[in-house]
Motif scaffolding. Sequence first.
Motif, PDB file in Angstrom:
ATOM      1  N   HIS A   1       4.901  19.997  -4.725  1.00  0.00           N
ATOM      2  CA  HIS A   1       3.750  19.203  -5.149  1.00  0.00           C
ATOM      3  C   HIS A   1       3.796  17.798  -4.549  1.00  0.00           C
ATOM      4  CE1 HIS A   1       3.186  21.939  -8.910  1.00  0.00           C
ATOM      5  NE2 HIS A   1       2.479  22.352  -7.870  1.00  0.00           N
ATOM      6  N   PHE A   2       4.994  17.226  -4.435  1.00  0.00           N
ATOM      7  CA  PHE A   2       5.132  15.905  -3.825  1.00  0.00           C
ATOM      8  C   PHE A   2       4.692  15.963  -2.362  1.00  0.00           C
ATOM      9  CE2 PHE A   2       7.213  12.576  -1.481  1.00  0.00           C
ATOM     10  CZ  PHE A   2       7.148  11.466  -2.314  1.00  0.00           C
ATOM     11  N   MET A   3       5.131  16.988  -1.647  1.00  0.00           N
ATOM     12  CA  MET A   3       4.781  17.126  -0.232  1.00  0.00           C
ATOM     13  C   MET A   3       3.281  17.361  -0.072  1.00  0.00           C
ATOM     14  SD  MET A   3       8.065  19.409   0.944  1.00  0.00           S
ATOM     15  CE  MET A   3       7.646  19.540   2.687  1.00  0.00           C
ATOM     16  N   ALA A   4       2.697  18.109  -1.003  1.00  0.00           N
ATOM     17  CA  ALA A   4       1.251  18.341  -0.958  1.00  0.00           C
ATOM     18  C   ALA A   4       0.508  17.012  -1.098  1.00  0.00           C
ATOM     19  CB  ALA A   4       0.836  19.302  -2.073  1.00  0.00           C
ATOM     20  N   GLY A   5       0.910  16.213  -2.082  1.00  0.00           N
ATOM     21  CA  GLY A   5       0.278  14.916  -2.294  1.00  0.00           C
ATOM     22  C   GLY A   5       0.484  13.982  -1.110  1.00  0.00           C
TER      23      GLY A   5
ATOM     24  N   GLY B   1       4.625   9.925  -9.474  1.00  0.00           N
ATOM     25  CA  GLY B   1       4.221   9.998 -10.874  1.00  0.00           C
ATOM     26  C   GLY B   1       3.394  11.227 -11.195  1.00  0.00           C
ATOM     27  N   ILE B   2       2.414  11.527 -10.340  1.00  0.00           N
ATOM     28  CA  ILE B   2       1.545  12.680 -10.584  1.00  0.00           C
ATOM     29  C   ILE B   2       2.322  13.989 -10.501  1.00  0.00           C
ATOM     30  CG2 ILE B   2      -0.403  14.002  -9.650  1.00  0.00           C
ATOM     31  CD1 ILE B   2      -1.620  11.286  -8.809  1.00  0.00           C
ATOM     32  N   SER B   3       3.195  14.104  -9.490  1.00  0.00           N
ATOM     33  CA  SER B   3       3.977  15.340  -9.351  1.00  0.00           C
ATOM     34  C   SER B   3       4.950  15.516 -10.506  1.00  0.00           C
ATOM     35  CB  SER B   3       4.719  15.358  -8.015  1.00  0.00           C
ATOM     36  OG  SER B   3       5.527  14.205  -7.852  1.00  0.00           O
ATOM     37  N   LEU B   4       5.450  14.421 -11.073  1.00  0.00           N
ATOM     38  CA  LEU B   4       6.329  14.509 -12.240  1.00  0.00           C
ATOM     39  C   LEU B   4       5.537  14.886 -13.488  1.00  0.00           C
ATOM     40  CD1 LEU B   4       8.698  11.439 -11.725  1.00  0.00           C
ATOM     41  CD2 LEU B   4       9.324  13.856 -11.605  1.00  0.00           C
ATOM     42  N   LEU B   5       4.305  14.395 -13.600  1.00  0.00           N
ATOM     43  CA  LEU B   5       3.460  14.744 -14.742  1.00  0.00           C
ATOM     44  C   LEU B   5       3.116  16.226 -14.745  1.00  0.00           C
ATOM     45  CD1 LEU B   5       0.996  11.708 -14.916  1.00  0.00           C
ATOM     46  CD2 LEU B   5       2.734  12.351 -16.596  1.00  0.00           C
ATOM     47  N   VAL B   6       2.975  16.813 -13.542  1.00  0.00           N
ATOM     48  CA  VAL B   6       2.730  18.253 -13.441  1.00  0.00           C
ATOM     49  C   VAL B   6       3.910  19.017 -14.050  1.00  0.00           C
ATOM     50  CG1 VAL B   6       2.466  20.201 -11.867  1.00  0.00           C
ATOM     51  CG2 VAL B   6       1.236  18.072 -11.429  1.00  0.00           C
ATOM     52  N   GLN B   7       5.126  18.534 -13.753  1.00  0.00           N
ATOM     53  CA  GLN B   7       6.314  19.174 -14.305  1.00  0.00           C
ATOM     54  C   GLN B   7       6.378  19.010 -15.821  1.00  0.00           C
ATOM     55  OE1 GLN B   7       8.604  21.087 -12.494  1.00  0.00           O
ATOM     56  NE2 GLN B   7       6.853  20.850 -11.114  1.00  0.00           N
ATOM     57  N   LEU B   8       5.964  17.858 -16.286  1.00  0.00           N
ATOM     58  CA  LEU B   8       5.955  17.604 -17.728  1.00  0.00           C
ATOM     59  C   LEU B   8       5.016  18.564 -18.434  1.00  0.00           C
ATOM     60  CD1 LEU B   8       6.956  15.698 -20.000  1.00  0.00           C
ATOM     61  CD2 LEU B   8       4.940  14.269 -19.557  1.00  0.00           C
ATOM     62  N   GLY B   9       3.895  18.862 -17.789  1.00  0.00           N
ATOM     63  CA  GLY B   9       2.926  19.780 -18.378  1.00  0.00           C
ATOM     64  C   GLY B   9       3.417  21.207 -18.438  1.00  0.00           C
ATOM     65  N   SER B  10       4.327  21.575 -17.522  1.00  0.00           N
ATOM     66  CA  SER B  10       4.839  22.946 -17.509  1.00  0.00           C
ATOM     67  C   SER B  10       5.951  23.167 -18.523  1.00  0.00           C
ATOM     68  CB  SER B  10       5.354  23.291 -16.100  1.00  0.00           C
ATOM     69  OG  SER B  10       6.494  22.507 -15.782  1.00  0.00           O
ATOM     70  N   GLY B  11       6.438  22.088 -19.104  1.00  0.00           N
ATOM     71  CA  GLY B  11       7.451  22.232 -20.145  1.00  0.00           C
ATOM     72  C   GLY B  11       8.891  22.200 -19.656  1.00  0.00           C
ATOM     73  N   ARG B  12       9.091  22.328 -18.367  1.00  0.00           N
ATOM     74  CA  ARG B  12      10.458  22.250 -17.817  1.00  0.00           C
ATOM     75  C   ARG B  12      10.381  21.737 -16.386  1.00  0.00           C
ATOM     76  NH1 ARG B  12      12.196  26.288 -14.401  1.00  0.00           N
ATOM     77  NH2 ARG B  12      10.700  27.963 -13.960  1.00  0.00           N
ATOM     78  N   PHE B  13      11.493  21.144 -15.951  1.00  0.00           N
ATOM     79  CA  PHE B  13      11.501  20.570 -14.608  1.00  0.00           C
ATOM     80  C   PHE B  13      11.999  21.582 -13.591  1.00  0.00           C
ATOM     81  CE2 PHE B  13      13.450  18.255 -11.071  1.00  0.00           C
ATOM     82  CZ  PHE B  13      12.393  17.417 -10.708  1.00  0.00           C
ATOM     83  N   ASP B  14      11.153  21.878 -12.611  1.00  0.00           N
ATOM     84  CA  ASP B  14      11.497  22.787 -11.516  1.00  0.00           C
ATOM     85  C   ASP B  14      11.555  21.942 -10.245  1.00  0.00           C
ATOM     86  OD1 ASP B  14      11.444  24.561  -9.332  1.00  0.00           O
ATOM     87  OD2 ASP B  14      10.374  26.092 -10.483  1.00  0.00           O
TER      88      ASP B  14
ATOM     89  N   PRO C   1       0.813  -1.234   0.000  1.00  0.00           N
ATOM     90  CA  PRO C   1       0.000   0.000   0.000  1.00  0.00           C
ATOM     91  C   PRO C   1       0.838   1.272   0.000  1.00  0.00           C
ATOM     92  CG  PRO C   1      -0.855  -1.578   1.581  1.00  0.00           C
ATOM     93  CD  PRO C   1       0.468  -2.105   1.132  1.00  0.00           C
ATOM     94  N   ILE C   2       1.845   1.324   0.867  1.00  0.00           N
ATOM     95  CA  ILE C   2       2.632   2.545   0.976  1.00  0.00           C
ATOM     96  C   ILE C   2       3.532   2.740  -0.240  1.00  0.00           C
ATOM     97  CG2 ILE C   2       4.669   1.657   2.213  1.00  0.00           C
ATOM     98  CD1 ILE C   2       4.403   4.104   4.056  1.00  0.00           C
ATOM     99  N   LEU C   3       4.002   1.642  -0.830  1.00  0.00           N
ATOM    100  CA  LEU C   3       4.826   1.738  -2.040  1.00  0.00           C
ATOM    101  C   LEU C   3       3.996   2.254  -3.213  1.00  0.00           C
ATOM    102  CD1 LEU C   3       6.865  -1.603  -1.781  1.00  0.00           C
ATOM    103  CD2 LEU C   3       7.692   0.721  -1.337  1.00  0.00           C
ATOM    104  N   LEU C   4       2.744   1.788  -3.302  1.00  0.00           N
ATOM    105  CA  LEU C   4       1.852   2.265  -4.360  1.00  0.00           C
ATOM    106  C   LEU C   4       1.543   3.754  -4.195  1.00  0.00           C
ATOM    107  CD1 LEU C   4      -0.721  -0.651  -4.815  1.00  0.00           C
ATOM    108  CD2 LEU C   4       0.890   0.209  -6.510  1.00  0.00           C
ATOM    109  N   ILE C   5       1.319   4.167  -2.949  1.00  0.00           N
ATOM    110  CA  ILE C   5       1.028   5.578  -2.679  1.00  0.00           C
ATOM    111  C   ILE C   5       2.201   6.455  -3.101  1.00  0.00           C
ATOM    112  CG2 ILE C   5       0.730   7.272  -0.826  1.00  0.00           C
ATOM    113  CD1 ILE C   5      -1.007   5.178   0.600  1.00  0.00           C
ATOM    114  N   PHE C   6       3.404   6.056  -2.725  1.00  0.00           N
ATOM    115  CA  PHE C   6       4.586   6.832  -3.110  1.00  0.00           C
ATOM    116  C   PHE C   6       4.747   6.861  -4.626  1.00  0.00           C
ATOM    117  CE2 PHE C   6       5.914   6.941   1.273  1.00  0.00           C
ATOM    118  CZ  PHE C   6       6.742   8.053   1.333  1.00  0.00           C
ATOM    119  N   ALA C   7       4.464   5.747  -5.290  1.00  0.00           N
ATOM    120  CA  ALA C   7       4.589   5.691  -6.747  1.00  0.00           C
ATOM    121  C   ALA C   7       3.587   6.635  -7.413  1.00  0.00           C
ATOM    122  CB  ALA C   7       4.373   4.259  -7.234  1.00  0.00           C
ATOM    123  N   TYR C   8       2.353   6.644  -6.901  1.00  0.00           N
ATOM    124  CA  TYR C   8       1.322   7.519  -7.469  1.00  0.00           C
ATOM    125  C   TYR C   8       1.678   8.992  -7.263  1.00  0.00           C
ATOM    126  CZ  TYR C   8      -2.394   4.337  -8.970  1.00  0.00           C
ATOM    127  OH  TYR C   8      -3.141   3.422  -9.667  1.00  0.00           O
ATOM    128  N   ILE C   9       2.081   9.341  -6.042  1.00  0.00           N
ATOM    129  CA  ILE C   9       2.415  10.739  -5.751  1.00  0.00           C
ATOM    130  C   ILE C   9       3.598  11.197  -6.588  1.00  0.00           C
ATOM    131  CG2 ILE C   9       3.203  12.352  -3.976  1.00  0.00           C
ATOM    132  CD1 ILE C   9       1.715  10.627  -1.923  1.00  0.00           C
TER     133      ILE C   9
END
Length: 240
Positions: free
Chosen positions: A118-122, A98-111, A88-96
């Motif tokens: 965003h990771f801490m928020a999730g 992945g989602i936080s990295l996808l946010v960066q992908l949408g912005s066009g550059r990695f910050d 359960p905890i490994l899946l949660i970390f993987a989801y958080i």
Amino acid sequence: MTHRYQLTGMTCGSCEAKVKSALQAVENVTGVEVSKTDNSATITMDKHIALSDFQNAIGGTESKYQITAIHHDETAEQTRGWLQTYKPILLIFAYITGISLLVQLGSGRFDGMQWMRHFMAGFFLTFSFFKMLNMKGFAESYVMYDVLAKKIPAWAYLYAFVELGLGISNLIDFNPLITNLTTLIVMSISILGVLQSVMNKKKIQCACLGSVFNLPMSTVTIIEDALMIAMSATMLITIL
């Protein structure tokens, strides 16, 4: 799951009864059958149990009773058991992650700083959610090891709302200095009780995901707390 082991040292019915009773007392064991005739033990368990735990239960390595694995790879079973326990905890970390990295992908550059926020928020929003599903159950587990909750039981109930507040604060980027300083203090206090429990080898339930999942206190809990401490400290250094 059921495993068969070679068990030597039994010479009479009394030995069989003694060994069977000792093995049945091991946590997560649901059934035991032993035989001095073919020197075997068949053990049914809720999850994989290390061979060393069984050996300790029957007197340790110096005992006349010695138990060894048959027809299964002990190392592979331990790994499989670990993954099953912490899935359960490994899946949660993987989801958080992945989602936080996808946010960066949408912005066009990695910050990096934004990704950590965003990771801490999730992290805080997800973990507070599971705690709030059963606040009473979480609080009862948390006071067993948290240094502050032991002295102030109300903190066990307040903690879930503090996590929720930190999650929202990171999500909307509310006053990074206050948010990260609070995170650093709260998580530093939290990790103290975790470290004490792990170092003392106490077998108690980790309350990180409330009472929904039966997760044992372990180095995984230390890592998750240490990760939040490291991220908040990094962001504080950047701000200052």
